[in-house]
Design a protein around this motif. Structure first.
Motif, short mmCIF file in Angstrom:
data_model
loop_
_atom_site.label_atom_id
_atom_site.label_comp_id
_atom_site.label_asym_id
_atom_site.label_seq_id
_atom_site.Cartn_x
_atom_site.Cartn_y
_atom_site.Cartn_z
N ILE A 215 0.86 -1.19 0.00
CA ILE A 215 0.00 0.00 0.00
C ILE A 215 0.89 1.23 0.00
O ILE A 215 1.42 1.64 1.04
N GLY A 216 1.09 1.80 -1.17
CA GLY A 216 1.88 3.01 -1.28
C GLY A 216 1.01 4.25 -1.14
O GLY A 216 -0.21 4.19 -1.27
N SER A 217 1.63 5.37 -0.88
CA SER A 217 0.88 6.62 -0.74
C SER A 217 0.15 6.97 -2.03
O SER A 217 -0.94 7.53 -2.00
N THR A 218 0.76 6.62 -3.16
CA THR A 218 0.18 6.96 -4.45
C THR A 218 -0.40 5.74 -5.16
O THR A 218 -1.47 5.82 -5.76
N THR A 219 0.28 4.61 -5.07
CA THR A 219 -0.12 3.42 -5.82
C THR A 219 -0.23 2.22 -4.89
O THR A 219 0.58 2.06 -3.97
N VAL A 220 -1.20 1.36 -5.14
CA VAL A 220 -1.36 0.10 -4.42
C VAL A 220 -1.09 -1.03 -5.41
O VAL A 220 -1.67 -1.06 -6.50
N GLY A 246 -5.66 13.85 0.20
CA GLY A 246 -4.35 14.48 0.33
C GLY A 246 -3.31 13.70 -0.44
O GLY A 246 -3.31 12.47 -0.41
N GLU A 247 -2.41 14.43 -1.13
CA GLU A 247 -1.43 13.74 -1.96
C GLU A 247 -0.30 13.12 -1.15
O GLU A 247 0.27 12.11 -1.54
N ASP A 248 0.05 13.73 -0.02
CA ASP A 248 1.15 13.18 0.77
C ASP A 248 0.64 12.76 2.14
O ASP A 248 -0.53 12.93 2.49
N LEU A 249 1.54 12.19 2.93
CA LEU A 249 1.14 11.62 4.22
C LEU A 249 0.63 12.67 5.19
O LEU A 249 -0.39 12.49 5.85
N VAL A 380 12.18 5.24 -3.68
CA VAL A 380 11.75 6.54 -4.15
C VAL A 380 10.24 6.56 -4.31
O VAL A 380 9.66 5.73 -5.00
N GLY A 381 9.61 7.51 -3.66
CA GLY A 381 8.16 7.65 -3.77
C GLY A 381 7.73 8.96 -3.15
O GLY A 381 8.54 9.85 -2.91
N THR A 382 6.43 9.10 -2.91
CA THR A 382 5.92 10.31 -2.28
C THR A 382 6.59 10.55 -0.93
O THR A 382 6.87 11.68 -0.54
N ASN A 383 6.84 9.46 -0.22
CA ASN A 383 7.60 9.52 1.02
C ASN A 383 8.76 8.55 0.84
O ASN A 383 8.56 7.34 0.77
N ALA A 384 9.98 9.06 0.73
CA ALA A 384 11.13 8.21 0.42
C ALA A 384 11.70 7.61 1.70
O ALA A 384 11.94 8.32 2.68
N GLU A 385 11.90 6.29 1.68
CA GLU A 385 12.58 5.61 2.79
C GLU A 385 14.01 5.31 2.38
O GLU A 385 14.27 4.88 1.25
N ILE A 386 14.93 5.54 3.29
CA ILE A 386 16.36 5.41 3.00
C ILE A 386 16.99 4.48 4.03
O ILE A 386 16.73 4.60 5.23
N VAL A 387 17.81 3.55 3.54
CA VAL A 387 18.54 2.64 4.42
C VAL A 387 20.01 2.70 4.05
O VAL A 387 20.37 2.71 2.87
N MET A 395 21.13 1.70 9.34
CA MET A 395 20.45 2.91 9.77
C MET A 395 19.37 3.23 8.74
O MET A 395 19.51 2.92 7.55
N SER A 396 18.31 3.89 9.20
CA SER A 396 17.24 4.24 8.27
C SER A 396 16.73 5.64 8.56
O SER A 396 16.92 6.18 9.66
N ALA A 397 16.09 6.21 7.55
CA ALA A 397 15.49 7.54 7.69
C ALA A 397 14.37 7.67 6.67
O ALA A 397 14.22 6.84 5.77
N SER A 398 13.61 8.73 6.82
CA SER A 398 12.52 9.01 5.90
C SER A 398 12.63 10.45 5.43
O SER A 398 13.00 11.33 6.21
N SER A 399 12.30 10.67 4.15
CA SER A 399 12.33 12.03 3.61
C SER A 399 11.03 12.32 2.88
O SER A 399 10.62 11.55 2.00
N PRO A 400 10.38 13.42 3.21
CA PRO A 400 9.11 13.76 2.55
C PRO A 400 9.35 14.40 1.20
O PRO A 400 9.34 15.63 1.05
#
Length: 671
Positions: A215-220, A246-249, A380-387, A395-400
């Motif tokens: 379940i992605g923010s934009t696409t499932v 809403g388009e983003d989280l 890469v997506g509406t909300n990018a997760e980085i590892v 380590m991980s992080a999130s970028s809007p």
């Protein structure tokens, strides 16, 4: 296992042991830990436990093997093998060891198969699903004997499959006695996770199926799989209907804060979408919704909250508290999912407030914890997760990043569909664009837009807009051609006539009117460039903060995940400054890794335990409150970066362009 007796060697595993005469090949395999599939428990019904005797002397194994070192084949076994066109095989459930023998277990008979199936990417998956089927014969009821048919079924499953302490779903209990009558006490039983009987079928019946969902923010995306073979039977995807709210989280969290029924509305929307996707997938595979026995779900934390109908407002501000971080198993019917009446939904665990089950799914798909090299994974997506990390640390992080990479917030942006510009090359002298659209492999320079439809050269699709990969390439190409400056402004000094102006705001003509579906020029505007700069700066800043926290200045390998990540050219990702510098040959795209991770967890229950371990072992860095995030973000606004070096691009990056102070500018035509 005795030290004396007949030597039995199983290939390709190479496991071996000595067994007394009369032991079935299946029992010998089980004792050695060799997984051979068997549903009917030796009743010569399913034919799943086929093996082949390799005859001759095998010095490597110090064994001389012969077919007559197994008991002779009976008529029933012979007829079943003939019906399956497998006359050169034996059924391991009935063939007994009488001498030294080397047994080959073919791929289709292995309980823990390794398969490669193409969905978003090719993956090797060990098949060990949570739902399994067993064929048993239940004892007849007798006057004065009061165990009950459920207890008789429990006893049969314990005796023939080694399953104990089972429970039964009410739906299955209602099926039990009618199935016993119809099947003359013979049943096919579906058991979830060695704990619960979820279906009872009369006689012998095959078929267990599951659905993996991202379940992605934009696409499932949904993948319907055969749980016995691992085969992907159907793949379906759709826009997430929550985009309406809403388009983003954060905009969806804000909607919940401002509307008392916000959570309920978005929960209902995603459940309806999943039911529709599941129905479409089942129809494609020739199945029914009730044939789907389990679902595994991945998604970011906000998507998981809304999927479960849990208010996500705590994720809207520090400390970004999750309702539940760990994996969950929930009955599909409790969520409103119209799957099998007793189907289970397994929700993968999350790492932290803004790094959810989708990132954990990426981890079990890509396995950075098994690598020695330092690897950067960017979903890469509406909300990018980085590892970032390797086998020693993660380590991980999130970028809007927002939806710009997926075509939203772009004036001519569109989804990846026929007619969307996906590849762009710009002539360094003229500044003219040569592009390719989805649905036509030819470049626009080869089009004959004036030719009749029946004439070769007429494009099948004219340009209708530009999708994510196209906007990445056009911005990078504009920069390489000197039409864009490093700060993202159009260069008025460039001689091309494809630049047009409204006051001080420039725009670039990517496609001329005769090249577009609506007969109007297709522009890349200054706002389009700025939105891409903002998105890429957020992603880069998140990656840079992880590198700083880890004390590393470079990475050995970069993985671009996500459906969008599959279409990014690594070179253009570097030119744009989307990711830190790396050898382009060490940058790979892996498709929808979150969906693949959900599929892996669907097909292998051991991976679910691994997912829990990873979720708790990854160190999460909260970029939203990082004091240096803004500094990194500002530096990353420039193309490729204001100060960070890109030595792998030294031969292709242009010299800084000096903008003309009083340019002669063409006016932009009305759009």
């Amino acid at each position: 296992m005795a030290e004396q007796g007949s030597l039995v060697v199983f290939m390709p595993s190479g496991r071996r042991g000595y067994f007394a005469e009369g032991v079935t090949v299946l029992d010998a395999a089980r004792e050695l830990g060799v997984g051979i599939e068997s549903i009917c428990s030796g009743r010569l019904t399913c034919g799943k436990c086929k093996v082949r005797v390799e005859e001759g002397s095998f010095a490597k194994h110090a064994i001389t093997s012969a077919a007559d070192h197994l008991t002779a084949m009976g008529n029933e076994e012979r007829e079943l093998l003939r019906s399956m066109h497998a006359e050169d095989c034996r059924l391991s459930c009935t063939a007994q060891v009488m001498g030294d023998v080397l047994i080959y277990v073919p791929e289709e008979s292995r309980a823990h198969k390794q398969i490669i199936r193409k969905a978003a990417t090719e993956r090797v998956i060990d098949i060990d699903p949570a739902v399994r089927q067993y064929y048993v014969q239940v004892e007849d009821a007798a006057l004065g004997e009061h165990r009950g048919d459920w207890r008789r079924l429990q006893d049969a499953l314990e005796k023939e499959a080694g399953l104990s302490a089972l429970t039964i779903d009410l739906h299955a209990l209602r099926q039990l006695q009618p199935a016993l009558r119809q099947g003359k006490r013979a049943l096919t039983v579906l058991v979830w996770n060695d704990r619960e009987v979820i279906e009872v079928r009369a006689g012998y019946a095959e078929g267990i199926y599951g659905l993996a969902v991202d379940i992605g923010s934009t696409t499932v995306a949904a993948y319907l799989c055969d749980l016995r073979t691992g085969e992907v039977l159907a793949t379906e995807s759709a826009m997430n209907p929550q985009i309406t709210f809403g388009e983003d989280l954060m905009s969806r969290v804000s909607y919940v804060m401002m509307h008392d029924d916000g959570t309920e509305k978005m929960h209902d929307a995603i459940i309806k979408a999943l039911n529709k996707l599941a129905g479409q997938a089942a129809h494609t595979a020739g199945l029914k919704l009730r044939d789907i026995h389990e679902m595994v779900v991945a998604g970011n934390t906000t998507m998981i909250h809304l999927f479960l109908g849990v208010d996500p407002r705590e994720l809207g501000g520090a400390p970004f508290a999750l309702a539940n971080r760990d994996a969950m198993d929930i009955k599909a019917r409790d969520l409103g999912l119209r799957l099998h009446p007793a189907a289970n939904v397994h929700v993968l665990p999350s790492e932290a407030g803004h790094v959810g089950a989708d990132n954990v799914a990426v981890l079990i798909a890509e396995e950075p914890h098994r690598q020695d090299e330092i690897e950067l994974i960017v979903d890469v997506g509406t909300n990018a997760e980085i590892v970032l990390g390797n086998s020693t640390w993660l380590m991980s992080a999130s970028s809007p990043t927002g939806p710009a990479f997926e075509g939203a917030q772009i004036s001519a942006g569109m989804r990846a569909a026929p007619g969307a510009i996906e590849r762009v090359r710009i002539d360094r002298m003229t500044g003219y664009a040569n592009f390719r659209v989805i649905g036509d492999e030819r470049w626009s320079d080869d089009w004959d837009v004036h030719a009749p439809s029946a004439i070769a050269g007429k494009p099948e699709y004219l340009a209708a807009g530009i999708c994510g990969s196209g906007i990445i390439e056009v911005v990078a190409e504009l920069f390489l051609a000197g039409i864009l400056q490093a700060d993202g402004r159009f260069n008025a000094a460039h001689p091309t006539d494809r630049l047009v102006w409204e006051g001080r705001r420039g725009a670039y003509i990517l496609a001329t009117p005769e090249q577009t579906a609506n007969g109007q020029p297709l522009y890349v505007t200054q706002d389009d460039v700025r939105n891409i700069q903002l998105a890429k700066a957020a992603l880069y800043a998140g990656a840079k903060i992880l590198m700083k926290r880890a004390g590393v200045e470079s990475v050995d390998r970069i993985v671009l995940a996500g459906a969008f990540g599959s279409y990014i050219d690594p070179l253009y990702a570097l030119v744009l400054g989307l990711i830190p510098d790396c050898d382009p040959q060490r940058i790979t795209a892996v498709g929808n890794a979150a969906g693949d991770g959900a599929r892996i967890a669907l097909l292998n229950r051991t991976k679910r335990r691994e997912a829990m371990e990873l979720a708790h072992s990854v160190r999460y860095v909260e970029t939203a409150v990082a004091q240096d995030f803004q500094d990194e973000f500002v530096g990353a606004i420039h193309i490729p970066h204001a100060s960070d070096p890109y030595p792998h691009l030294v031969d292709i990056l242009p010299e800084p362009a000096a903008a003309e102070t009083t340019p002669s500018r063409r006016r932009m035509r009305a759009r």
